[in-house]
Design a protein around this motif. Sequence first.
Motif, mmCIF file in Angstrom:
data_model
loop_
_atom_site.group_PDB
_atom_site.id
_atom_site.type_symbol
_atom_site.label_atom_id
_atom_site.label_comp_id
_atom_site.label_asym_id
_atom_site.label_seq_id
_atom_site.Cartn_x
_atom_site.Cartn_y
_atom_site.Cartn_z
ATOM 1 N N LYS A 1 11.915 1.807 -1.429
ATOM 2 C CA LYS A 1 10.726 0.954 -1.378
ATOM 3 C C LYS A 1 9.489 1.773 -1.015
ATOM 4 N N GLN A 2 9.626 2.681 -0.037
ATOM 5 C CA GLN A 2 8.494 3.525 0.355
ATOM 6 C C GLN A 2 8.072 4.437 -0.796
ATOM 7 N N LEU A 3 9.055 5.035 -1.474
ATOM 8 C CA LEU A 3 8.742 5.920 -2.598
ATOM 9 C C LEU A 3 8.049 5.140 -3.716
ATOM 10 N N ILE B 1 -0.745 7.499 0.666
ATOM 11 C CA ILE B 1 -1.317 7.727 -0.660
ATOM 12 C C ILE B 1 -2.692 7.075 -0.759
ATOM 13 N N ASP B 2 -2.831 5.944 -0.144
ATOM 14 C CA ASP B 2 -4.074 5.177 -0.228
ATOM 15 C C ASP B 2 -5.266 5.962 0.311
ATOM 16 N N SER B 3 -5.009 6.879 1.262
ATOM 17 C CA SER B 3 -6.103 7.650 1.859
ATOM 18 C C SER B 3 -6.557 8.819 0.993
ATOM 19 N N ARG C 1 0.556 10.655 -7.713
ATOM 20 C CA ARG C 1 1.366 9.497 -8.106
ATOM 21 C C ARG C 1 2.158 9.803 -9.372
ATOM 22 N N ASN C 2 1.522 10.466 -10.316
ATOM 23 C CA ASN C 2 2.180 10.799 -11.577
ATOM 24 C C ASN C 2 3.363 11.745 -11.346
ATOM 25 N N LEU C 3 3.163 12.754 -10.479
ATOM 26 C CA LEU C 3 4.242 13.714 -10.215
ATOM 27 C C LEU C 3 5.396 13.052 -9.468
ATOM 28 N N LEU C 4 5.082 12.172 -8.520
ATOM 29 C CA LEU C 4 6.143 11.439 -7.843
ATOM 30 C C LEU C 4 6.885 10.532 -8.820
ATOM 31 N N MET D 1 4.475 4.521 -2.891
ATOM 32 C CA MET D 1 3.663 5.723 -3.099
ATOM 33 C C MET D 1 3.298 5.872 -4.567
ATOM 34 N N ILE D 2 4.268 5.659 -5.425
ATOM 35 C CA ILE D 2 4.029 5.808 -6.861
ATOM 36 C C ILE D 2 3.009 4.776 -7.358
ATOM 37 N N ARG D 3 3.043 3.573 -6.791
ATOM 38 C CA ARG D 3 2.088 2.534 -7.177
ATOM 39 C C ARG D 3 0.742 2.704 -6.478
ATOM 40 N N GLY D 4 0.670 3.641 -5.528
ATOM 41 C CA GLY D 4 -0.581 3.870 -4.814
ATOM 42 C C GLY D 4 -0.833 2.894 -3.695
#
Length: 404
Positions: free
Chosen positions: A126-128, A139-141, A151-154, A131-134
């Motif tokens: 869920k955390q990963l 990630i938001d910061s 996000r693309n690389l993750l 991150m991918i969804r931003g």
Amino acid sequence: MDDPSTSYTKIRVTRSITIPDPIKISRYRRLPELGPRVLFFSGGTALNSVSRVLKNYTHNSIHLVTPFDSGGSSAKLRKAFNMPSIGDLRSRLMALADESVTGHPEIYKLFTYRFPTDLKRAELLKQLEMMIRGRHPMIDSVSNPMRRIIRNLLGCFYDAMPVDFNLNGASIGNLILTGGYLNNHEHLDPVIFLFEKLVGVQGTVRAIVNADYHLAAELADGQRVIGQHLLTGKEVAPLASNVTDLFLSKSLDDYQPVRVKLRKKNQRLIEQAELICYPPGSFYSSLIANLLPQGVGASITANDCPKVFVPNQGDDPEQIDMSLNQSLQQLMRYLQAGTSQTAEPERLLNFVLLDSRHGTVSADQKHELWKAWGIQLIDVPLITPESAPNYDANLLVSALLSLA
């Protein structure tokens, strides 16, 4: 007719220097962008404290790092994707990252973050995914376009991740590097270059080879071990017998020796260095491992710059009762193995840098190899009560920069 303005003459100048040289150190501190190209053959974390100090004096240091780690979280990624180890590369990139107000502290924080070890897989997934969804706070910061790239690389990692991959304790930086490796046709250099830009790395970090190989060693008692994690004494019991030979193996499960050539881009980095350092760290799995590709010794020989060996202080599980002279003989053996013909020792090694008064290593300068090889000992204060038994990073950096 050749234009006289574009012709060059190369000469070699001999001069005396002071160690440490306060004038040089002050000059480099003021203009680190113009600092010297000091090259290190290393791996692991032993040189990270030195790297954090070094970036204050030069942004042009070069770090050739071993991608052969077969333990820890790197082992999970290597098993899942049949790839070189990236943990030590990420660690060195982070040590050289810009930590000033002009850097990107939010990206640095993200790249050094590890997932908790005590959460269930569903929560980690869920955390990963957040991150991918931003939508994750870390990630938001991060601002765009860097946020979108990360996000693309993750996402690339997530799409290729085996269903049973264990995310507990996983380094987000390692996952991002893995996604970039997979997204760039299984090449490390493009994603390392991107990583350097994202966190403002003040130096150059490259893997010595871009291949999924493992370290293999033959021991004096006749045993053969395959895997870097079996050499270091960190995850399993230390070796009980000395290493007699070190190779690269194609497989972790079956001893298959391979020969690999040094890449031309790394050859150029070695030949353009202004000082070459064989630094402290795990002797075989960090230092000697970097010298195994064919052509490393030849590239070192082609460069007239000073070459200095900084021996380990304290206990290295890979060097069982090895004296300094024995370490020098092993170092020279692997350096010369990388040349097309046996090179003169003075082309490969000039100085030994140590602190005999405060450390555990002393030098027998009367030994025949010191005379035969023309090695000069530089015995200066490098260890403080606070750093003992290890080198003080500030003192070691000052000594090395004085030689450049």
